[in-house]
Enzyme design. Structure first.
Site, PDB file in Angstrom:
ATOM      1  N   ARG A  22      46.434  37.180-129.140  1.00 33.85           N
ATOM      2  CA  ARG A  22      47.834  36.813-129.289  1.00 33.85           C
ATOM      3  C   ARG A  22      48.673  37.856-128.549  1.00 33.85           C
ATOM      4  NH1 ARG A  22      46.367  32.531-130.358  1.00 33.85           N
ATOM      5  NH2 ARG A  22      46.648  31.264-132.222  1.00 33.85           N
ATOM      6  N   GLU A  65      56.123  33.746-125.480  1.00 32.97           N
ATOM      7  CA  GLU A  65      55.807  32.604-124.616  1.00 32.97           C
ATOM      8  C   GLU A  65      56.927  31.568-124.667  1.00 32.97           C
ATOM      9  OE1 GLU A  65      51.918  31.313-125.920  1.00 32.97           O
ATOM     10  OE2 GLU A  65      51.182  33.371-125.833  1.00 32.97           O
ATOM     11  N   HIS A 110      48.781  30.276-121.651  1.00 35.18           N
ATOM     12  CA  HIS A 110      48.133  30.031-122.953  1.00 35.18           C
ATOM     13  C   HIS A 110      47.278  28.759-122.931  1.00 35.18           C
ATOM     14  CE1 HIS A 110      48.438  30.815-127.561  1.00 35.18           C
ATOM     15  NE2 HIS A 110      47.238  30.444-127.192  1.00 35.18           N
TER      16      HIS A 110
END
Lengths: 314, 335
Positions: free
Chosen positions: A233, A262, A280
């Protein structure tokens, strides 16, 4: 079950998941609702489930606003966007999507290592821009045999180790406690692990303890020949520290699939040839997203039919 | 160094002059390590001379015993015939299609090559290109660095590698390394090769077309020769199907490039990862326009570590030859 309200808190665009949820439930897409407070007031009674993901889940505030919430089903294996303590307190069930995405995430970790060390992206650009006609591409760094240090040796960490071993990479790791059934070298601290490997991979869950587990000290220990791979993460890494280390050449390179905020990625990283940035996509294959969606829907169905949950966390 | 030491070194140099080695075209290794090599050997540089090759050879290289060659530098029948004292050709490549091996056999000229020195690096690139093609790593990186993730939202989905049937064309040193790596990703390995390998348990196909029909990924790891030129043709490409992917780390000419481009444009195959092309450094513009293709400028072996090891190997082979010792990495010429 059509009258059961399911609130999707993440801006998920997975058409298959949306379609499967809409077939069975009344689906509310939280992200596209302009006046969220008003919406919650009017609909809270009917909402009995939340579908979340890596980007948004169910924090304490939301849980408090949903008096009839019974289950949170996450379209991810990570649980960092869910207030587990609050769920436990309220007796709310929680499910995630373990195992189905392990291979994809591990494959991507190795892909990032190869991309960074062998400059796959940069050399692809080199050909596309016509530069190859003017001269050979420069030398890169061999991947086979490089030492790989893994933070977190769960399903994903072990899958990464298995793949890296096929490239003759010596494996070392750090976890909260040493694992007795594992043959890899253990380091009791992340800094020691970083100092003793050439490629450091973050493969642990994001919790209070692991936030900023990659800090300045670790980055310096990894050093100007070291490479950081993050498929965990964004908040695992102190991002401003990482950026300055890369820009200043104190860290040898990085392959990052996740970021602090993000989809915003620090632009200072865009022009660096020793950095690979991905949007991602750790579990981003058609096959795996379908399996994840089936798990999300399957868990919700099981719950509302009073059957055992497929992949419960709580 | 004092006067005596200098004189001694000069004296040694006259008694034992550096062996002469003919170089037709500079090998890539020269770019980085010519100095180191020149410490032990005197290179006769044919490309540097204004004379045409034949004249250069008869004028300056008539007594030469060794040639240093590389992968794309032809050592022809003619060249070998103009060198009556030739005893050794050292190539920095593991491929041998650029050398007239038949003439070497006939003349008793030994050949030393890079052996399996590059195999790991080439296998790494093959696996890298495959993961990149399936998971869109280069395309995804481009998406982020062009600012599109923040503006345009989620990137498109890739395809899973695990569980795929992968057909390796050519199960030599490189093919075996590729197979070993991909097994760890949960791929099922199949192969075709000149001969079935008894030491290997992967299913064997004697026919490349049959191999293509039974797998979703084809990885070209074989050498280029008369049998393999354009071996990957329209039939083979169509057999691999619309989800088929092709990875080439062998030589460009093993694939009918025009046909492959056509298949990619028309969606007859799903994508490709290519380190080699028929007419390097020219890459068909149609390939450059495709986003389901990953391109690499023939550099599978170009790592710092391996290049260093290559220099040591080249020097070791030349030293062995000139001191009548066994070569470190000889090519077995009788077949």
């Amino acid at each position: 079950m059509e009258s059961i309200g399911v609130l999707m808190t993440c801006p998920l665009h997975d058409p298959y998941l949306v379609e499967q949820l809409e077939k069975r439930f009344t689906l509310f897409k939280f992200h596209s609702i302009p006046d969220k407070a008003h919406f919650l007031n009017s609909n809270k009674a009917s909402i009995r489930a939340v579908v979340g993901s890596a980007s948004a889940g169910a924090d304490a505030k939301l849980i408090h606003q949903l008096p009839n919430l019974e289950i949170v089903s996450s379209f991810s294996v990570g649980l960092d966007k869910i207030d587990l303590a609050k769920c436990r307190e309220r007796g709310i069930r929680v499910t995630n999507t373990p195992d189905v995405l392990t291979d994809d995430v591990a494959d991507l970790a190795i892909g990032l290592m190869l991309a960074v060390l062998r400059r796959l992206c940069q050399s692809d650009r080199y050909v596309r821009s016509g530069q190859w006609k003017r001269g050979e591409y420069k030398l890169t760094t061999k991947f086979t045999g490089k030492s790989v240090g893994i933070i977190g040796l769960g399903r994903i960490g072990l899958a990464i180790a298995k793949r890296a071993e096929a490239f003759s990479c010596p494996i070392s790791y750090h976890t909260r406690a040493e694992k007795s059934d594992v043959k890899y070298k253990y380091y009791p601290s992340v800094v020691e692990l970083a100092a003793n490997c050439q490629i450091l991979v973050v493969a642990c869950a994001l919790t209070e303890e692991t936030r900023h587990i990659i800090n300045r000290e670790v980055i310096n220990a990894l050093g100007p020949k070291g490479v950081l791979i993050n498929i965990g993460r964004g908040p695992h890494v102190d991002e401003p520290e990482l950026v300055s280390a890369l820009v200043e050449g104190r860290l040898g390179g990085a392959g990052l699939d996740v970021f602090q905020d993000e989809p915003n990625v620090p632009e200072e990283l865009f022009g660096l040839e020793n950095v690979v940035l991905l949007p991602h996509v750790g579990s981003g294959t058609m096959e795996t997203r379908k399996e994840m969606a089936d798990l999300v829907v399957g868990n919700l169905e099981a719950h509302f039919l009073n059957k055992p949950l497929l992949t419960p966390v709580l | 160094m004092d006067c005596n030491g200098y004189r001694q070194e000069n004296h040694d140099q006259n008694l034992f002059p550096k062996p002469k080695v003919l170089v037709l075209e500079p090998p890539p290794v020269f770019k980085f390590h010519e100095d180191k090599l020149s410490q032990k050997f005197h290179f006769l540089k044919a490309w540097d001379s204004p004379l045409p090759l034949d004249q250069f050879l008869t004028t300056h290289a008539h007594s030469v015993q060794a040639i240093l060659s590389h992968g794309t530098c032809p050592v022809t029948t003619n060249t070998i015939r103009l060198l009556p004292s030739l005893g050794l050709i050292v190539t920095t490549s593991s491929g041998l299609n650029q050398i007239d091996l038949q003439e070497c056999r006939r003349r008793g000229v030994s050949v030393a090559y890079a052996g399996s020195l590059f195999s790991a690096d080439v296998a790494d690139i093959a696996v890298g290109l495959l993961i990149d093609a399936l998971r869109k790593i280069s395309a995804g990186n481009h998406y982020v660095t062009q600012g599109l993730w923040a503006n345009n939202g989620d990137f498109s989905l890739g395809s899973k590698l695990g569980g795929r049937k992968v057909g390796i064309v050519g199960l030599g040193s490189i093919g075996l390394e590729v197979g070993k790596r991909l097994e760890s990703f949960g791929c099922n390995i199949l192969y075709s090769s000149r001969n079935k390998k008894s030491s290997v348990s992967y299913p064997y196909y004697s026919n490349v077309c049959e191999l293509a029909a039974n797998c979703e990924v084809l990885i070209i790891c074989c050498e280029l020769n008369d049998q393999t030129r354009h071996m990957i043709n329209k039939e083979v490409l169509l057999a691999s199907g619309k989800k088929g992917l092709i990875i080439n780390v062998g030589r460009g000419a093993i694939i009918d490039e025009q046909e492959m481009v056509r298949c990619l444009i028309q969606g007859e195959i799903a994508g490709a990862g290519l380190d080699v092309f028929e007419n390097e450094p020219h890459v068909p513009s149609e390939l450059i326009a495709l986003d389901n293709v990953v391109l690499s400028p023939h550099r599978a072996v170009h790592t710092e570590e391996t290049l260093m090891a290559l220099v040591e190997l080249v020097m070791g082979n030349l030293e062995a030859f000139f001191s009548n010792k066994p070569l470190l990495s000889p090519v077995i010429l009788d077949e």
